[in-house]
Structures are given as C-alpha cells and as structure tokens.
Motif scaffolding. Structure first.
Motif, PDB file in Angstrom:
ATOM      1  N   CYS A  59       0.837  -1.187   0.000  1.00 44.79           N
ATOM      2  CA  CYS A  59       0.000   0.000   0.000  1.00 44.79           C
ATOM      3  C   CYS A  59       0.881   1.249   0.000  1.00 44.79           C
ATOM      4  O   CYS A  59       1.856   1.259   0.721  1.00 44.79           O
ATOM      5  CB  CYS A  59      -0.831  -0.012   1.276  1.00 44.79           C
ATOM      6  SG  CYS A  59      -2.533   0.247   0.988  1.00 44.79           S
ATOM      7  N   PRO A  60       0.613   2.283  -0.731  1.00 49.35           N
ATOM      8  CA  PRO A  60      -0.589   2.527  -1.546  1.00 49.35           C
ATOM      9  C   PRO A  60      -0.468   2.086  -3.007  1.00 49.35           C
ATOM     10  O   PRO A  60      -1.330   2.422  -3.811  1.00 49.35           O
ATOM     11  CB  PRO A  60      -0.685   4.054  -1.487  1.00 49.35           C
ATOM     12  CG  PRO A  60       0.743   4.510  -1.467  1.00 49.35           C
ATOM     13  CD  PRO A  60       1.496   3.461  -0.699  1.00 49.35           C
ATOM     14  N   MET A  61       0.582   1.340  -3.367  1.00 48.02           N
ATOM     15  CA  MET A  61       0.874   1.109  -4.779  1.00 48.02           C
ATOM     16  C   MET A  61      -0.221   0.372  -5.562  1.00 48.02           C
ATOM     17  O   MET A  61      -0.451   0.703  -6.729  1.00 48.02           O
ATOM     18  CB  MET A  61       2.236   0.411  -4.939  1.00 48.02           C
ATOM     19  CG  MET A  61       3.421   1.260  -4.487  1.00 48.02           C
ATOM     20  SD  MET A  61       3.293   3.006  -4.931  1.00 48.02           S
ATOM     21  CE  MET A  61       3.432   2.900  -6.709  1.00 48.02           C
TER      22      MET A  61
ATOM     23  N   ASP B  15      -9.630  -1.874   0.118  1.00 49.06           N
ATOM     24  CA  ASP B  15      -9.355  -0.537  -0.397  1.00 49.06           C
ATOM     25  C   ASP B  15      -9.748  -0.412  -1.865  1.00 49.06           C
ATOM     26  O   ASP B  15     -10.282   0.605  -2.292  1.00 49.06           O
ATOM     27  CB  ASP B  15      -7.870  -0.188  -0.217  1.00 49.06           C
ATOM     28  CG  ASP B  15      -7.538   0.074   1.252  1.00 49.06           C
ATOM     29  OD1 ASP B  15      -8.468   0.116   2.067  1.00 49.06           O
ATOM     30  OD2 ASP B  15      -6.347   0.230   1.560  1.00 49.06           O
TER      31      ASP B  15
ATOM     32  N   ILE C   8      -3.381   0.658  -5.494  1.00 47.55           N
ATOM     33  CA  ILE C   8      -4.385   1.641  -5.945  1.00 47.55           C
ATOM     34  C   ILE C   8      -3.761   2.689  -6.852  1.00 47.55           C
ATOM     35  O   ILE C   8      -4.357   3.098  -7.842  1.00 47.55           O
ATOM     36  CB  ILE C   8      -5.079   2.290  -4.729  1.00 47.55           C
ATOM     37  CG1 ILE C   8      -5.918   1.207  -4.062  1.00 47.55           C
ATOM     38  CG2 ILE C   8      -5.890   3.513  -5.146  1.00 47.55           C
ATOM     39  CD1 ILE C   8      -7.154   1.626  -3.392  1.00 47.55           C
ATOM     40  N   VAL C   9      -2.531   3.077  -6.526  1.00 49.67           N
ATOM     41  CA  VAL C   9      -1.852   4.064  -7.371  1.00 49.67           C
ATOM     42  C   VAL C   9      -1.756   3.541  -8.807  1.00 49.67           C
ATOM     43  O   VAL C   9      -2.062   4.237  -9.778  1.00 49.67           O
ATOM     44  CB  VAL C   9      -0.451   4.376  -6.808  1.00 49.67           C
ATOM     45  CG1 VAL C   9       0.389   5.135  -7.820  1.00 49.67           C
ATOM     46  CG2 VAL C   9      -0.570   5.166  -5.506  1.00 49.67           C
TER      47      VAL C   9
ATOM     48  N   ARG D 171      -5.212   3.127 -10.514  1.00 46.03           N
ATOM     49  CA  ARG D 171      -5.736   4.437 -10.876  1.00 46.03           C
ATOM     50  C   ARG D 171      -5.081   4.943 -12.165  1.00 46.03           C
ATOM     51  O   ARG D 171      -5.736   5.492 -13.043  1.00 46.03           O
ATOM     52  CB  ARG D 171      -5.419   5.395  -9.721  1.00 46.03           C
ATOM     53  CG  ARG D 171      -6.020   6.746  -9.833  1.00 46.03           C
ATOM     54  CD  ARG D 171      -5.762   7.453  -8.523  1.00 46.03           C
ATOM     55  NE  ARG D 171      -6.276   8.807  -8.529  1.00 46.03           N
ATOM     56  CZ  ARG D 171      -5.582   9.830  -8.991  1.00 46.03           C
ATOM     57  NH1 ARG D 171      -4.388   9.650  -9.487  1.00 46.03           N
ATOM     58  NH2 ARG D 171      -6.115  11.041  -8.949  1.00 46.03           N
TER      59      ARG D 171
END
Lengths: 77, 400
Positions: free
Chosen positions: A14-16, A48, A18-19, A22
């Motif tokens: 995290c946060p990769m 998440d 979602i990064v 996105r």
C-alpha cells in the motif's frame, strides 16, 4: 470476462496497488473493463480497491478467487 | 486528469523518499507505538489523520482521552491534500496513520510539503496492534514483582510474576520475544507459562514461549479437549511456586467465559481473573458457541465463587474494553470489593435479567475468532501475516 487490460499488483505494498490501478484505469475509455490481480490474503488491498472503485464512480462488476489469487474486474465509470 | 498531475510528482518524490531515507529534503517525523502509548497514558492531545478506509476506521482506531480524529482514505488524497488542509489544526501534534505505514508516509510527505509539521505512525496499525507496554503493578512478598503487559491497541493484558530469578507468565500474546527479552533483562528464567482459558480473540504465545524456554505450559483441560500438543493440565487447587521464597500461584476453577476458564490468586493479594471479570464489564459466554449452556457457570463464578474471596484482592483482568479503564500509570486493576459495588455485571440480582444481558444483544464476535481458537488448539498453523490479519481490530470478549 472480456477485459481491455490486465494489471498484476500482487505483492505490492500500500498505496501502490491503488496508485497503479488508478493510473491504468486513467488510460482506458469509459465502459472498458480492467482486470486486477492481487494476493487473496491481502485483505487491505481488497477492501481498499472496492472502496476506491465505489468512491471513484467505477463499477466493481465481479471478483473471484483462484489458487490464492483474487481477481477484480472494474468497469471504468 | 492530465498525465503530468501534481500526484505524479508526489509519487516520484515518494519513491525517492523510499530509496533515500535520511537524504530527503523534507523532514518527515516518525512516531512509534511506544510514544503514542505515552500520550495515551499522559492524556495528551493528539490529532490523528487516519487514512484507512472508512469501515476499517469505524471498526477500530487508536483511542486516547484527548485524541481527535479525521478519517480520509489515502486513495482520496492521491491528487493532493489541499482540500483537507483547513481541517487540520495548527496547534496540535498531528499523526498520520494507516494499516501498515506506506500510505501514511505518502500522506505525511504531502502534508510536510504543504508546510505542516506532521508525524506518521511507524509500522502503522499493524505495529499499534502488536505493541506491548510493561507496567509494574507491585512488589510481592520477599522481593518478587508482578508486571502487567498492556497491549494498548487491542486491549489484551498479560502478566509476568517474578521471584528470585524465576518467572511465570499468564495469558502471553504471540509477541513472544517481548516477554523473553524482558525476563532476560531483569535476570529471570521463565519456568511456567499459563493460559487462563483457550483464547478466542488473540493468538496465544504460551506454547511457543514454553518451547523456546523449556518452561511448563499449563492449560485448563476442559478447554483443551481438541488441542494437538502436549500440555500440563491446569486444575482447581493446583499450586505452583516460583523462586525459593514461594510466590504462590493458586488456580481457581471459574468457568463461564469458557468451560475451562481458570483464575489465579497470586501471593494472596492478586486475582488474575482472565476473561471472566473485567474492571467495567464481565466475560461473555458465547465465543465457544455455548452461551445458553454456560450462563449458569458464569453466574455461579461471579456471584458465588468470587463472592467468597477477600474483597481486598486486586483484580487483574485479561482485557480492558475502553481507555477509561486505564489507571493513571497505564495499568488496569481494581479491588474486588470495589467491583462488587460498581461493576454493573456483578449487580444484577435477577437471574433472568443476567441471563438476557449475557446472551442477547451481544457485541459482534471478535474478528476470525473461530480460526484464532483453532490456531490456539494447534489445529492450524497460519503464517505471521495471516496471524496479524486474524487479530486485526478490537477485542470483544466482554458484555457491559
């Protein structure tokens, strides 16, 4: 499931996840589907991703678990 | 969203930060779980920006009497933190928290760049859940000591009784090194390891500590019918001594939370009540699936067996539920006599009302409690990441 792109974020911290999700979804057209693969044990990324999809107006159309890998299909909103 | 957004720049910085800790241009402050614990004990103010998703935050967060909170998931801050700057106070210490640290480093970095002086929580909520704070409860007869290990993030309490270079542990958590190192530091050898019952809310470290130190591992046999390993049966009237001045650890059968639940009277002064009696609540009888069957046991333990004990005994429970239960020094304890006056669960004269309190409208069961029980029985052996995940969240072993 017919997806425009497959993204493997297994093992990323995290946060990769979602990064990256996105970024890749930003390159798709509205209505196209992105397939995302995470480790099924990564409960954090799982929750998440679902929350992020909902807040971003994308549709989580399906998810399934197979051999310890969790696959999400997200339709771009 | 253009391709070269503010976010991309931050992201690049984030990677650089990851690779060049120490060489970074912007100061990012780290706060450890131990430092947060001190703020809880001292009732200091702290503003917590929790960047986990909303359901995780609502389920479980860092509690402090004077802590205030803002919960914005990190994935809503990927384009920048400008929108939340107005909600962050200028006059308080600011701590950014997330599940494992990564996202809070990112957000703390963005806030630092925006000119704020902020901290992130080292190791995230994972570390918070695992932090143990040893607090000395008292000196015992002839030079012994009793210590309480406060698992502040999860509300679990465990104990070390020490006398003349020998130690006994009660309800140890899976952070086994903390106890082993502590014993080493005070020059004590761990001789006995007890679990008051088969735990359902956290993974016991008892068996592992016994293996590592050669200590004897004691479990109540009625809770251990399905365990896959050897143990010493802990039964009513068992009397274990440590050190040659014989600090007495006397077992007292006290069923109700589980069928085998056993309490201890230590040095004739302390009542280690396990998950039967807490400072502001009582044990719940349903976590092994038998609430109806065990209500009568719970009632008898609390209203008869404990009633016969001296009111001067200091109750040392295996949990606290809310931060208000902490004494000023961070310990959790109360006189048995005071609990008989003030604890609601000990003052329900009507047996049917008691029955409905402890069987109806119970709080949700602890996360993964069935898997935790199976782990404590030795039936499954999850790896450390899985163990952490199973234990996430608050403990929920009590009814108020």
């Amino acid at each position: 499931m017919d997806s425009a792109k497959v993204l493997d974020v297994k093992g990323l911290a995290c946060p990769m996840p979602i990064v990256k999700t996105r970024k890749v979804i930003g390159e798709l057209d509205s209505g196209q589907v992105l397939e995302i693969e995470i480790h099924a044990t990564d409960k954090g990324a799982k929750n998440d991703l679902a929350a992020w999809a909902a807040s971003g107006g994308h549709e989580l159309i399906q998810h399934e678990e197979e051999h310890g890998v969790l696959k999400f299909w997200i339709k771009k909103g | 969203m253009d391709g070269n957004s503010n976010w991309d720049r931050k992201l690049i910085f984030f990677f650089e930060f990851e690779n060049t800790i120490g060489g970074s241009k912007v100061t990012i402050n780290v706060m450890t779980s131990g430092e947060v614990t001190k703020k809880v004990y001292n009732r200091e103010e702290l503003f917590i920006l929790d960047v986990r998703n909303q359901s995780d935050f609502q389920d479980w967060k860092i509690e402090g009497a004077n802590f205030s909170y803002l919960n914005i998931p990190y994935f809503e801050l990927l384009d920048g933190v400008e929108e939340i700057l107005g909600e962050i106070p200028a006059d308080k210490n600011i701590l950014v928290t997330c599940a494992k640290e990564g996202s809070s480093v990112m957000v703390a970095e963005m806030l630092s760049e925006a000119g704020l002086n902020v901290f992130y929580l080292e190791g995230g909520m994972k570390a918070w859940s695992e932090h143990l704070e040893p607090v000395k409860i008292a000196d015992l007869t002839d030079g012994g000591q009793i210590y309480q290990f406060v698992r502040i993030g999860k509300g679990c309490l465990s104990y070390m009784v020490v006398s003349n270079g020998e130690a006994a542990l009660i309800d140890a958590t899976r952070m086994t090194d903390v106890y082993i190192d502590f014993a080493k530091r005070i020059g004590a050898t761990i001789k006995h390891v007890f679990d008051t019952h088969l735990h359902a809310d956290h993974i016991s470290g008892g068996r592992s500590i016994a293996q590592k130190t050669g200590a004897t591992y004691w479990l109540p046999p009625k809770d251990a019918t399905e365990v896959t390993f050897k143990y010493s049966p802990l039964e009513d009237g068992n009397d274990v001594s440590i050190g040659h001045t014989t600090i007495q650890i006397q077992a007292l059968y006290s069923p109700g939370h589980t069928i085998g639940s056993t309490s201890f009277v230590v040095d004739q002064k302390f009542l280690l009540s396990g998950d039967i009696l807490f400072v502001d609540s009582i044990g719940r009888p349903d976590l092994a699936g038998k609430a109806e069957d065990w209500v009568s046991d719970l009632r008898e333990t609390l209203y008869s067996r404990y009633k016969e004990l001296s009111g001067e005994l200091i109750v040392l429970p295996a949990h606290f539920m809310i931060i208000d239960e902490l004494n000023e020094d961070g310990s959790v304890s109360e006189k048995l006599g005071t609990l008989f006056e003030k604890n609601h669960g000990l003052n329900i004269a009507d047996e049917s009302k008691f029955r409905s309190l402890v069987t109806e409208n119970l709080p949700p069961q602890p996360n993964a409690y069935q898997e935790i029980r199976e782990t404590n029985m030795g039936k499954i052996n999850p790896d450390i990441d899985k163990q952490r995940e199973m234990e996430i969240g608050p403990n929920r072993c009590a009814v108020r």
